[in-house]
Structure formats: C-alpha cells, structure tokens
Write a protein that holds these residues in place. Sequence first.
Motif, short mmCIF file in Angstrom:
data_model
loop_
_atom_site.label_atom_id
_atom_site.label_comp_id
_atom_site.label_asym_id
_atom_site.label_seq_id
_atom_site.Cartn_x
_atom_site.Cartn_y
_atom_site.Cartn_z
N THR A 26 0.81 -1.26 -0.04
CA THR A 26 -0.12 -0.01 -0.21
C THR A 26 0.79 1.17 0.02
OG1 THR A 26 -0.27 -0.43 2.24
CG2 THR A 26 -2.35 -0.85 1.01
N GLU A 33 0.29 6.98 -6.45
CA GLU A 33 -0.77 7.89 -6.53
C GLU A 33 -0.31 9.40 -6.27
OE1 GLU A 33 -3.90 5.44 -7.64
OE2 GLU A 33 -4.30 7.64 -6.88
N LYS A 61 -10.25 1.42 -0.48
CA LYS A 61 -10.95 1.77 -1.86
C LYS A 61 -9.61 1.40 -2.79
CE LYS A 61 -13.28 5.14 -4.18
NZ LYS A 61 -13.53 6.70 -4.07
N VAL A 62 -8.39 2.14 -2.58
CA VAL A 62 -7.55 2.06 -3.35
C VAL A 62 -6.88 0.47 -3.55
CG1 VAL A 62 -5.19 2.66 -3.83
CG2 VAL A 62 -6.67 4.54 -3.14
N ARG A 64 -8.79 -2.11 -2.70
CA ARG A 64 -9.81 -3.17 -3.45
C ARG A 64 -9.74 -2.97 -5.02
NH1 ARG A 64 -15.21 -1.94 -1.20
NH2 ARG A 64 -14.88 0.08 -2.93
N ASN A 65 -9.54 -1.64 -5.41
CA ASN A 65 -9.59 -1.71 -6.86
C ASN A 65 -8.10 -2.68 -7.48
OD1 ASN A 65 -11.45 0.16 -6.83
ND2 ASN A 65 -10.35 1.89 -6.95
N HIS A 66 -7.06 -2.13 -6.69
CA HIS A 66 -5.89 -3.24 -7.33
C HIS A 66 -6.30 -4.66 -7.09
CE1 HIS A 66 -3.66 0.39 -7.14
NE2 HIS A 66 -2.63 -0.21 -7.92
N ASN A 68 -8.97 -6.30 -7.33
CA ASN A 68 -10.01 -6.62 -8.29
C ASN A 68 -9.63 -6.72 -9.86
OD1 ASN A 68 -12.06 -6.86 -6.35
ND2 ASN A 68 -12.91 -4.80 -6.63
N GLU A 69 -8.45 -5.99 -9.87
CA GLU A 69 -7.87 -6.07 -11.53
C GLU A 69 -7.09 -7.52 -11.40
OE1 GLU A 69 -5.35 -2.75 -11.75
OE2 GLU A 69 -7.01 -1.32 -11.85
#
Length: 206
Positions: A26, A33, A61-62, A64-66, A68-69
């Motif tokens: 992270t 970011e 959120k950040v 989870r986006n990673h 999910n990819e």
Amino acid sequence: MGPQGSGKGTQAQLFARRHGYRILSTGDILRKEAMKGTELATQISNTMNEGGLISDELIFKVLRNHINELPKTENLILDGFPRTEKQAVQLDSVIDVTCTIYILLSVEEAVQRISGRVQCPEGHTYNTISAPPTEKDICDVDGLTLSQRKDDNEDAVRHRLAIHEKEIANVLGHYRTQQKLFTIHGDATIDEVSQEIEAKLAPYAN
Ligand code: AMP
C-alpha cells in the motif's frame, strides 16, 4: 506487518521472488498515487510526508481496486496492510487471508535502520549500511536511481512508529483470534529472518 524498518518490504520481495507471489504494497501504491498531480494526490503526499495514516476508507478503496484487477487465483503478499483493526475487518470482506506475519523490532533499531534506507521508484529497497546496492545509488533489479523517501526523516519516523504502537495491538489481536498470526524477531540478519519466514510458511507456500 511490522514497524517501519522491520524489513517487511525486503522479506516480501525475497519470498515473492522465490515462490512467484505478487506483492501489493500500500505504501508503493500510495507513492505512485501521490505523483499524479491531483488534489487527492497532494492530500496523500502531505499525510505521508508527516508520517500519518491515510484514512481507512480511502486506502481500502485503493487497495480493493488493485485486488479486483487481478486474477482470482493470484497468490498475494500484502505489505503494509492492514495497519488498523478496521482495515483488517475490511480485508476479510474481499479476500481470504491465509496467514499473517508480524516482524518485531525496537524503536531505536527501527530509527537507525530507516536513516540508511534508499529505494527505487518501483519500490526495490536497500540499506546503505546493511544491504547496499552493487553500484552506488543504482537499483540492482531495474537500474533506476535510488533515493531516500521524504518520510524517512527522524521526526516522521518517530511519528509513524508512535501510530504503529497505538494501532497494531488490535490488528494482531484480530489475527491471533483467527489463529493466523506468526511473530518473528526482526533484529537478526536478512537471511536469518528470511529462513524463519520460510519455515513458518512452508505448510502454505507453493
Ligand atoms: P510504507 O511504505 O508501508 O512505510 O507506507 C508509507 C506511508 O504510506 C505510511 O506512513 C502511510 O502514510 C501510508 N500508508 C501505507 N499503508 C497504509 C495503510 N494500510 N493505511 C494507511 N496509510 C498507509
């Protein structure tokens, strides 16, 4: 998990290289970011430079986006997450954590180690005293230039360590209750710590 300077990034890289895991750090994600030049990037960068924590909502959120990819079958090492109990609970809602490792280190040793830490933009980390790169200021892995992180100054480090002390007991309690916690002493050499991690994770690793 572990305080700053405990070697969690270094150990994650060693384990990932040996066993083909993907690392999601992270800290590395946030550093990328923070370079984007948006208002959010400025906020992230200010918080990080002071040694504070990014809010649980935003970091989750950040992350989870990673996640999910990635393909669902990908084996992951999370470096630097969770740092609060709320993050640990949030994480349980998206992935099944196999086990966690906490690397112990004293505050004074942590401060001393971090003052020698340098890394490349891709997150490969060295210590100018204990684990220097082959060529000064150049990353062995990708040839990129090494530099010291802005939040690796003594004030920010002590602030980060104080936050870590405050938050980590509940995170460890979360995983202890689930019987998913291993604790390792981080004051040994990189090789010794690595061997201990290999031994603990042998039942799980590929
Ligand atoms: P690290 O590279 O793990 O030392 O993280 C560097 C900085 O990124 C931390 O001091 C925090 O400001 C931020 N950060 C990294 N991971 C998290 C997290 N799980 N929760 C909140 N802030 C984080």
